[in-house]
Design a protein around this motif. Structure first.
Motif, PDB file in Angstrom:
ATOM      1  N   VAL A 270      14.407  -2.813  16.281  1.00 35.02           N
ATOM      2  CA  VAL A 270      14.822  -1.668  15.421  1.00 35.02           C
ATOM      3  C   VAL A 270      15.613  -1.756  14.058  1.00 35.02           C
ATOM      4  O   VAL A 270      16.093  -2.582  13.678  1.00 35.02           O
ATOM      5  N   PHE A 271      14.558  -1.911  13.045  1.00 39.67           N
ATOM      6  CA  PHE A 271      15.144  -2.069  11.360  1.00 39.67           C
ATOM      7  C   PHE A 271      15.941  -0.502  11.867  1.00 39.67           C
ATOM      8  O   PHE A 271      16.955  -1.145  10.523  1.00 39.67           O
ATOM      9  N   GLY A 272      15.592  -0.029  11.819  1.00 43.12           N
ATOM     10  CA  GLY A 272      17.251   1.446  11.662  1.00 43.12           C
ATOM     11  C   GLY A 272      16.223   2.704  12.244  1.00 43.12           C
ATOM     12  O   GLY A 272      15.669   2.951  13.231  1.00 43.12           O
ATOM     13  N   TYR A 273      17.005   4.097  11.860  1.00 45.19           N
ATOM     14  CA  TYR A 273      17.197   4.948  12.626  1.00 45.19           C
ATOM     15  C   TYR A 273      16.927   6.219  10.783  1.00 45.19           C
ATOM     16  O   TYR A 273      17.295   6.105  10.605  1.00 45.19           O
ATOM     17  N   GLU A 274      15.280   6.722  11.742  1.00 39.08           N
ATOM     18  CA  GLU A 274      16.102   8.628  10.231  1.00 39.08           C
ATOM     19  C   GLU A 274      16.550   9.567  11.765  1.00 39.08           C
ATOM     20  O   GLU A 274      16.033   9.528  12.293  1.00 39.08           O
ATOM     21  N   LEU A 275      17.386  10.394  10.952  1.00 40.20           N
ATOM     22  CA  LEU A 275      18.508  11.797  11.482  1.00 40.20           C
ATOM     23  C   LEU A 275      17.881  12.815  11.196  1.00 40.20           C
ATOM     24  O   LEU A 275      17.494  12.871   9.781  1.00 40.20           O
ATOM     25  N   LEU A 276      17.606  13.694  12.554  1.00 41.33           N
ATOM     26  CA  LEU A 276      16.415  15.046  12.327  1.00 41.33           C
ATOM     27  C   LEU A 276      17.406  16.557  12.879  1.00 41.33           C
ATOM     28  O   LEU A 276      18.684  15.692  13.822  1.00 41.33           O
ATOM     29  N   TYR A 277      16.447  17.004  11.788  1.00 39.45           N
ATOM     30  CA  TYR A 277      17.848  18.431  11.920  1.00 39.45           C
ATOM     31  C   TYR A 277      16.885  18.927  13.427  1.00 39.45           C
ATOM     32  O   TYR A 277      15.642  18.567  14.171  1.00 39.45           O
ATOM     33  N   ARG A 278      17.847  19.310  14.325  1.00 37.93           N
ATOM     34  CA  ARG A 278      17.839  19.797  15.735  1.00 37.93           C
ATOM     35  C   ARG A 278      18.229  21.045  16.132  1.00 37.93           C
ATOM     36  O   ARG A 278      19.478  21.037  15.239  1.00 37.93           O
ATOM     37  N   THR A 279      18.181  21.851  16.750  1.00 39.36           N
ATOM     38  CA  THR A 279      19.161  22.779  17.418  1.00 39.36           C
ATOM     39  C   THR A 279      19.237  22.986  19.121  1.00 39.36           C
ATOM     40  O   THR A 279      18.793  21.987  19.466  1.00 39.36           O
ATOM     41  N   VAL A 280      20.782  22.973  19.353  1.00 34.05           N
ATOM     42  CA  VAL A 280      21.242  23.002  20.514  1.00 34.05           C
ATOM     43  C   VAL A 280      20.136  23.808  22.096  1.00 34.05           C
ATOM     44  O   VAL A 280      20.228  25.336  21.695  1.00 34.05           O
ATOM     45  N   GLY A 281      19.517  23.240  22.961  1.00 37.25           N
ATOM     46  CA  GLY A 281      18.906  23.832  23.749  1.00 37.25           C
ATOM     47  C   GLY A 281      17.283  24.055  22.964  1.00 37.25           C
ATOM     48  O   GLY A 281      16.465  24.863  23.655  1.00 37.25           O
ATOM     49  N   GLY A 282      17.055  23.971  21.983  1.00 39.03           N
ATOM     50  CA  GLY A 282      15.438  23.864  21.017  1.00 39.03           C
ATOM     51  C   GLY A 282      14.223  22.894  21.215  1.00 39.03           C
ATOM     52  O   GLY A 282      14.895  22.043  21.767  1.00 39.03           O
TER      53      GLY A 282
END
Length: 417
Positions: free
Chosen positions: A27-39
């Motif tokens: 693993v080189f790294g991570y992208e953080l992505l928007y999510r919603t709780v329960g979605g």
């Protein structure tokens, strides 16, 4: 917390992290992505700006415990958020700023990107398909994320885009890689990094965030907007809001300027952060936070009262407490386990504070333990050790009562304006 099941109190934020891999493994790294709780495990964006704020405020909190600090973290940034400078509290050695694919690269935005790069930040261009409108900012971009989903069915164009990026010395990251043939293409062309469903889907992480008091947020925004910030005023306002104080301590603990020295007070954390980064961090966390539930608000109010009460007690004793300004932090964090719905040892896992304060919060023997007993004796949670604490501190009961009423009045003013 890695899953909703680990939340003993309802989780109220979510973020997804999508691994980025070296083609040769690891693993080189991570992208953080928007999510919603329960979605669903897919973005349902309110707006680019709101999504960025949510990821900055909550995503970093969610991943700070279990991602190797040496791994790069990519975050999408809207034009609006970059213009406001809300990226400046990030560690440029760890975080990569992704410029979204639908940004208009006019002269003003090109100058902004140039200034961000010159300030030491690393930039990536998201979902690139060879559009020449991005040419003005390409000199300032380190990573180019090529959209395989769009280009896969146009091999000639894909070849040309990849070749142009590699020839210009950019680090190419193939995104939306879904098949073995995609991976083979990347290896054959010398593309070093890839991301997509072929490797893994984004992992959704849900957790419990402490909501900030609305009045406190407004007071902080007003204070940090002044030409000269009064650090004492900022510390006092933060002292009324356990949510922001807790997040600030965790941020300082994991940021690049932390060098293993215990963060023993809010003053120290504020000084470490510095004016520019403090304004950026506070703005992001204030604007992205949600309103509190009645239960959260009651616990936050009680925490603020305890913190102020202990500070006033120490003042009445002539500043005799060896923990000094720390003693406010003891009261402020004393209900953290109830607010987060986890045992106190877990709540404090990523917060570096004075050892005596930590031991007291964990219920272990500590010179600060009588202070907690004193709090309980004056806020309705009767504790027989409170009288002993008063005797030990050489305080008359009426002095402590006066301090408690003053703390209540102060907290009421801070919470209700």
């Amino acid at each position: 917390m890695d899953s909703a099941e680990q939340c003993t109190v309802d989780c109220n934020y979510a973020v997804a992290r999508h691994p980025i891999y070296h083609l040769e493994g690891g693993v080189f790294g991570y992208e953080l992505l928007y999510r919603t709780v329960g979605g669903p495990n897919a973005a349902e964006l309110p707006s680019d700006a709101e999504a960025t704020l949510a990821v900055l405020a909550n995503g970093i909190e969610a991943i700070s415990r279990d991602i190797d600090p040496k791994k790069k973290i990519f975050i999408n940034f809207s034009k609006e958020i970059l213009e406001r400078g809300y990226h400046t509290f990030l560690d440029p050695e760890r975080f990569v700023i992704e410029v979204l694919e639908h940004v208009t690269c006019d002269a003003a935005f090109t100058e902004l990107v140039r200034s961000i790069r010159e300030a030491g930040f690393v930039l990536a261009l998201d979902d690139y398909v060879g559009d020449p409108s991005f040419d003005p900012i390409l000199p300032f971009v380190t990573y180019i994320k090529i959209d395989f989903l769009i280009l896969r069915d146009d091999p000639g164009r894909l070849e040309a885009v990849v070749a142009a990026c590699l020839d210009s010395g950019k680090t190419v990251l193939a995104e939306k890689v879904e098949t073995e043939s995609d991976v083979a293409f990347c290896r054959a062309r010398g593309i070093p990094l890839a991301q997509g469903y072929y490797y893994s889907r984004p992992q959704v992480i849900t957790a419990r965030a402490l909501p900030a008091n609305q009045t406190t947020k407004l007071a902080l925004l007003a204070e940090v907007s002044r030409p000269e910030i009064d650090e004492r005023k900022v510390r006092e306002i933060l002292g009324a809001d356990v949510s922001l104080a807790y997040k600030l301590l965790r941020h300082v603990n994991t940021a690049r300027f932390y060098r293993g020295q215990a963060v023993e007070s809010l003053d120290y954390a504020i000084r470490l952060l510095g004016r520019s980064a403090l304004i950026s961090w506070l703005s992001v966390n204030i604007l992205a936070s949600l309103g509190s539930t009645p239960r959260d608000r009651e616990l936050a109010f009680a925490s603020a009262v305890r913190g102020r009460f202990l500070a006033l007690i120490d003042r009445a004793r002539g500043g005799a407490c060896r923990h000094g300004q720390n003693i406010c932090l003891l009261g402020l964090l004393s209900l953290l386990d109830a607010m987060l719905g986890v045992p106190m040892d877990k709540a404090l896992a990523d917060v570096t504070i004075d050892a005596g304060i930590r031991q007291a919060l964990l219920g272990l023997p500590s010179p600060a333990a009588p202070c907690l007993a004193l709090c309980r004796g004056f806020d309705g949670s009767s504790d027989p050790r409170a009288a002993k604490a008063l005797e030990r501190f050489g305080l008359a009961p009426e002095v402590a009562s006066k301090a408690h009423f003053e703390a209540l009045a102060w907290a009421a003013e801070m919470f209700h304006g």
